[in-house]
Write an enzyme that holds these catalytic residues in place. Structure first.
Site, PDB file in Angstrom:
ATOM      1  N   GLY A  90       0.842  -1.180  -0.103  1.00  0.00           N
ATOM      2  CA  GLY A  90       0.085  -0.134   0.181  1.00  0.00           C
ATOM      3  C   GLY A  90       0.796   1.154   0.102  1.00  0.00           C
ATOM      4  O   GLY A  90       1.851   1.145  -0.596  1.00  0.00           O
ATOM      5  N   SER A 122       5.561  -5.691  -0.956  1.00  0.00           N
ATOM      6  CA  SER A 122       5.628  -4.080  -1.529  1.00  0.00           C
ATOM      7  C   SER A 122       6.093  -3.185  -0.498  1.00  0.00           C
ATOM      8  O   SER A 122       7.341  -3.296   0.226  1.00  0.00           O
ATOM      9  CB  SER A 122       4.467  -3.790  -2.150  1.00  0.00           C
ATOM     10  OG  SER A 122       4.510  -2.541  -2.909  1.00  0.00           O
ATOM     11  N   ALA A 123       5.244  -2.519   0.092  1.00  0.00           N
ATOM     12  CA  ALA A 123       5.473  -1.372   1.276  1.00  0.00           C
ATOM     13  C   ALA A 123       6.054  -2.465   2.393  1.00  0.00           C
ATOM     14  O   ALA A 123       6.910  -1.788   3.313  1.00  0.00           O
ATOM     15  CB  ALA A 123       4.361  -0.704   1.843  1.00  0.00           C
ATOM     16  N   HIS A 159       8.474  -3.493  -6.948  1.00  0.00           N
ATOM     17  CA  HIS A 159       8.180  -3.334  -8.225  1.00  0.00           C
ATOM     18  C   HIS A 159       8.842  -2.592  -8.990  1.00  0.00           C
ATOM     19  O   HIS A 159       8.724  -1.624  -9.917  1.00  0.00           O
ATOM     20  CB  HIS A 159       6.767  -2.263  -8.098  1.00  0.00           C
ATOM     21  CG  HIS A 159       5.734  -2.676  -7.139  1.00  0.00           C
ATOM     22  ND1 HIS A 159       4.600  -3.530  -7.487  1.00  0.00           N
ATOM     23  CD2 HIS A 159       5.319  -2.542  -6.108  1.00  0.00           C
ATOM     24  CE1 HIS A 159       3.830  -3.937  -6.507  1.00  0.00           C
ATOM     25  NE2 HIS A 159       4.311  -3.090  -5.707  1.00  0.00           N
ATOM     26  N   GLU A 194       8.893  -7.459 -10.223  1.00  0.00           N
ATOM     27  CA  GLU A 194       7.451  -8.254  -9.758  1.00  0.00           C
ATOM     28  C   GLU A 194       7.436  -9.853 -10.054  1.00  0.00           C
ATOM     29  O   GLU A 194       8.017 -10.106 -11.042  1.00  0.00           O
ATOM     30  CB  GLU A 194       6.391  -7.744 -10.650  1.00  0.00           C
ATOM     31  CG  GLU A 194       6.097  -6.262  -9.924  1.00  0.00           C
ATOM     32  CD  GLU A 194       4.780  -5.572 -10.492  1.00  0.00           C
ATOM     33  OE1 GLU A 194       4.035  -6.225 -11.497  1.00  0.00           O
ATOM     34  OE2 GLU A 194       4.443  -4.329 -10.009  1.00  0.00           O
TER      35      GLU A 194
END
Lengths: 235, 235
Positions: A90, A122-123, A159, A194
């Protein structure tokens, strides 16, 4: 000893949430009955409950219970007593601000250095690096610091996107942004495409997935590392 | 009264630096012999001198001298006595940190509210908004605040990019990022596509260039504004 999976993304194109990682996660979290989910990054602004339901559904497929950290009256205690922890993606600024506000940085770092299995996407992967200064996210809130968990001796760019040679857009490429980072910061940056993840077992850091990772160091040409490679041989 | 040009980008694909804006700039800065250039955003990490030379070359084509703010012993005095000011693009975090370190926020705001013509491109446009929270840049340094000049009553997202319907990349679209911004912030956001600029003359704010701008407000559907439209009729 550390036992972490740090994934570039939660979801691959055309797949369900976490689908490509489920066989790995089943083994990674074996021995846990319940996973503590940290939904603070709230992708697209969804609520903690909605986000936790998404994680619950995916982990349910491989037989694990999931409980959101916001469901506990004492989030520090929730981290310190967790069997396994997952931090979803997020907005990294929001995630880091929420971790600081809830005084979770130190408990989370100590817990993850003490063998509790962890998944970041991700985050949730960004925060395993030294700082969040190589996030791709928009600075929608002002966290008290950009310093993160430092569970690996470098920064991560999730990413990671190669420059598109056909693009006419003049915004900076990812590589240019990381070059700007290295004007002011010394840590290496691991660009995770990814579908890639880092497996951290104690001091061993291994690149997993099908794709190369791209490594950026200050004042050096970037280079590629192949799947299966040990990153602690680089650092 | 304010007299600002706030451009999405300095450069269009296949063109020289500032080329598409030169006729507009010749008129905008008429009456100035010298433009003060603020090179703090250092795109790709280039030096203040190299960046100033780039601006000097472009403005030389339309008959203006350019001097970098770093060439002055007192940057506050340089701003307060400038005939015209241009802040170039690059990294917004670095630009904002440098403005705070040099105590330039208030002098710059006061000067630009007092009829000194201004050009901002990319990061130099971002800082004209209420905050820098809708920048696309990487947080490579930690500025003391995200609050910027507030010369317009909204935030700006330069280099605005529409979602690519064919993309398989799972990083957030620009629209998703701005939606996340609006979970925590109330100001509208003007998404300025490359080739667009805002012309601010006193209280009049007009969209210029060939393309629509996209306007985002909290809890509303985004909408498009056409070139020539007055944004102060919206706000």
């Amino acid at each position: 000893m550390k036992n972490l999976i740090l994934a570039s993304t939660s979801t691959l194109h055309g797949q369900d949430y976490l689908e490509y990682l489920l066989p790995t996660l089943k083994e990674h979290f074996s021995g846990c009955s319940e996973i503590l989910f940290i939904p603070y990054a709230r992708p697209g602004g969804i609520s903690h409950d909605t986000y936790t339901d998404l994680a619950r559904k995916a982990f349910g497929k491989i037989g694990f219970q999931v409980k959101g950290i916001h469901e506990y009256p004492d989030p520090v205690k929730a981290v310190r007593t967790a069997q396994g922890i997952f931090t979803g993606g997020g907005n990294t600024f929001l995630l880091v601000q929420s971790l600081y506000q809830n005084l979770l940085l130190v408990p989370l770092k100590e817990t993850l250095e003490n063998s509790v299995p962890y998944l970041g996407t991700s985050a949730g992967t960004n925060i395993a690096g030294l700082t969040m200064k190589t996030t791709n996210d928009m600075p929608i809130v002002y966290p008290p610091s950009f310093t993160t968990l430092g569970l690996v001796p470098f920064n991560i760019n999730p990413h990671y996107l190669d420059p598109n040679p056909n693009s006419t857009h003049k915004g900076e490429t990812r590589e240019t942004r990381i070059k700007e980072f290295h004007q002011f910061n010394t840590p290496p940056v691991v660009g995770l495409r990814e579908g890639s993840w880092l497996e951290v077992k104690g001091k061993e850091i291994t690149l997993k997935g099908d794709l190369n990772a791209r490594i950026f160091e200050a004042e050096k040409e970037p280079f590629e590392v192949k799947p299966g490679c040990s990153l602690n041989q680089v650092y």
